[in-house]
Design a protein around this motif. Structure first.
Motif, PDB file in Angstrom:
ATOM      1  N   LEU A 117       0.800  -1.218   0.000  1.00 15.30           N
ATOM      2  CA  LEU A 117       0.000   0.000   0.000  1.00 15.30           C
ATOM      3  C   LEU A 117       0.832   1.267   0.000  1.00 15.30           C
ATOM      4  O   LEU A 117       0.286   2.369  -0.026  1.00 15.30           O
ATOM      5  CB  LEU A 117      -0.931   0.008   1.222  1.00 15.30           C
ATOM      6  CG  LEU A 117      -1.850  -1.199   1.375  1.00 15.30           C
ATOM      7  CD1 LEU A 117      -2.682  -1.089   2.649  1.00 15.30           C
ATOM      8  CD2 LEU A 117      -2.773  -1.341   0.164  1.00 15.30           C
ATOM      9  N   ARG A 118       2.157   1.151   0.014  1.00 13.80           N
ATOM     10  CA  ARG A 118       3.010   2.336   0.032  1.00 13.80           C
ATOM     11  C   ARG A 118       3.148   2.916  -1.375  1.00 13.80           C
ATOM     12  O   ARG A 118       3.231   2.183  -2.364  1.00 13.80           O
ATOM     13  CB  ARG A 118       4.379   1.996   0.600  1.00 13.80           C
ATOM     14  CG  ARG A 118       4.361   1.673   2.087  1.00 13.80           C
ATOM     15  CD  ARG A 118       5.681   1.161   2.584  1.00 13.80           C
ATOM     16  NE  ARG A 118       6.768   2.124   2.372  1.00 13.80           N
ATOM     17  CZ  ARG A 118       8.022   1.913   2.764  1.00 13.80           C
ATOM     18  NH1 ARG A 118       8.353   0.780   3.364  1.00 13.80           N
ATOM     19  NH2 ARG A 118       8.944   2.834   2.540  1.00 13.80           N
ATOM     20  N   THR A 119       3.183   4.239  -1.444  1.00 13.54           N
ATOM     21  CA  THR A 119       3.298   4.914  -2.745  1.00 13.54           C
ATOM     22  C   THR A 119       4.641   5.614  -2.912  1.00 13.54           C
ATOM     23  O   THR A 119       4.813   6.385  -3.847  1.00 13.54           O
ATOM     24  CB  THR A 119       2.179   5.951  -2.909  1.00 13.54           C
ATOM     25  OG1 THR A 119       2.290   6.931  -1.867  1.00 13.54           O
ATOM     26  CG2 THR A 119       0.805   5.302  -2.837  1.00 13.54           C
ATOM     27  N   ASP A 120       5.602   5.343  -2.001  1.00 11.07           N
ATOM     28  CA  ASP A 120       6.884   6.034  -2.080  1.00 11.07           C
ATOM     29  C   ASP A 120       7.860   5.370  -3.037  1.00 11.07           C
ATOM     30  O   ASP A 120       8.982   5.834  -3.223  1.00 11.07           O
ATOM     31  CB  ASP A 120       7.517   6.172  -0.695  1.00 11.07           C
ATOM     32  CG  ASP A 120       7.599   4.846   0.051  1.00 11.07           C
ATOM     33  OD1 ASP A 120       7.468   3.781  -0.596  1.00 11.07           O
ATOM     34  OD2 ASP A 120       7.779   4.874   1.279  1.00 11.07           O
ATOM     35  N   GLY A 121       7.462   4.248  -3.647  1.00  7.28           N
ATOM     36  CA  GLY A 121       8.270   3.608  -4.677  1.00  7.28           C
ATOM     37  C   GLY A 121       9.568   3.008  -4.195  1.00  7.28           C
ATOM     38  O   GLY A 121      10.519   2.865  -4.976  1.00  7.28           O
ATOM     39  N   GLY A 163       9.074  -0.815  -5.583  1.00  7.88           N
ATOM     40  CA  GLY A 163       8.341  -1.009  -6.831  1.00  7.88           C
ATOM     41  C   GLY A 163       7.205  -1.999  -6.759  1.00  7.88           C
ATOM     42  O   GLY A 163       6.542  -2.250  -7.764  1.00  7.88           O
ATOM     43  N   SER A 164       6.953  -2.578  -5.577  1.00  7.48           N
ATOM     44  CA  SER A 164       5.909  -3.604  -5.483  1.00  7.48           C
ATOM     45  C   SER A 164       4.594  -3.064  -4.958  1.00  7.48           C
ATOM     46  O   SER A 164       3.605  -3.782  -4.923  1.00  7.48           O
ATOM     47  CB  SER A 164       6.383  -4.729  -4.555  1.00  7.48           C
ATOM     48  OG  SER A 164       6.580  -4.250  -3.237  1.00  7.48           O
ATOM     49  N   GLY A 165       4.571  -1.819  -4.521  1.00  5.29           N
ATOM     50  CA  GLY A 165       3.378  -1.302  -3.877  1.00  5.29           C
ATOM     51  C   GLY A 165       2.579  -0.381  -4.762  1.00  5.29           C
ATOM     52  O   GLY A 165       2.538  -0.532  -5.987  1.00  5.29           O
ATOM     53  N   GLY A 166       1.948   0.589  -4.101  1.00  3.71           N
ATOM     54  CA  GLY A 166       1.188   1.599  -4.817  1.00  3.71           C
ATOM     55  C   GLY A 166      -0.287   1.323  -4.954  1.00  3.71           C
ATOM     56  O   GLY A 166      -0.997   2.121  -5.570  1.00  3.71           O
TER      57      GLY A 166
END
Length: 213
Positions: A113-117, A120-123
């Motif tokens: 759930l992280r959007t900080d990259g 590369g697996s989240g977002g």
């Protein structure tokens, strides 16, 4: 793709009041209870069924736009919206969204759930953002202040990657009065704009007009 949650507020939790949250897990189901001052203020249950029910289909309702003027959230106006139908509302999930983080430090969130990259697996859109679409849609069809969100039943159908445009379709299912408060039960179905696949369904109960307001 198949998670289900039921959250119910039973009594108010007031500003600065101490509270405890107790969680239990059994057979893949999770329950959390929020207690304050000897009261059970809220309870939540999360399940992961093996097979979700069929997803709703996109209806193609007219969208809210800049020309839409919200009527006051009176009993008569809400009845009229129930009869005529509510317009749909558009959203976009991005790293800049105000609900991109639900804790102060995003590194405390799951990588998914992280959007900080960082890796590369989240977002993917977090549940707070998706459930918030229902809240924002509800507040966009009629002018109400204050209003109180009391209960939600939500079900996931597919994940929402960064950059996804969403359309929320809303239906007012029921309107009733209890203890002088005006209640609305609403259904929100969230769809990906590009292929109209359903990503989440939300059943929501709220007080749209408080007693004495």
């Amino acid at each position: 793709t198949r998670g289900h949650a039921h959250v119910e507020v039973r009594t108010p939790l007031y500003d600065h009041a101490p509270f405890d949250v107790k969680t239990t897990a059994q057979n893949g189901n999770y329950t959390a209870e929020l207690h304050s001052g000897g009261d059970l203020c809220a309870v939540a249950t999360v399940t992961l069924p093996s097979e979700p029910p069929p997803a709703p289909e996109y209806q193609g309702l007219a969208l809210l736009d800049d020309t839409y003027e919200r009527p006051a959230a009176s009993a008569d106006n809400m009845l009229a919206l129930k009869a005529s139908g509510c317009r749909a509302k558009r959203f976009r999930w991005s790293a800049e969204h105000e609900m991109a983080r639900y804790v102060r430090d995003q590194s405390a969130m799951p990588a998914l759930l992280r959007t900080d990259g960082q890796d590369g697996s989240g977002g993917y859109a977090n549940p707070g953002m998706l459930l918030g679409c229902g809240n924002r849609h509800f507040g966009s069809v009629a002018a109400m202040s204050p209003w109180v969100h009391l209960e939600t039943r939500s079900r996931n159908f597919c994940p929402v990657p960064l950059g996804t445009h969403l359309i929320s379709e809303m239906t007012i299912l029921d309107l009733f009065t209890k203890k002088g408060h005006e209640f609305a039960d609403c259904q929100f179905n969230l769809f990906r704009d590009h292929d109209k696949a359903c990503v989440m369904t939300i059943w929501q109960r709220a007080i749209y007009k408080m007693r004495g307001t």
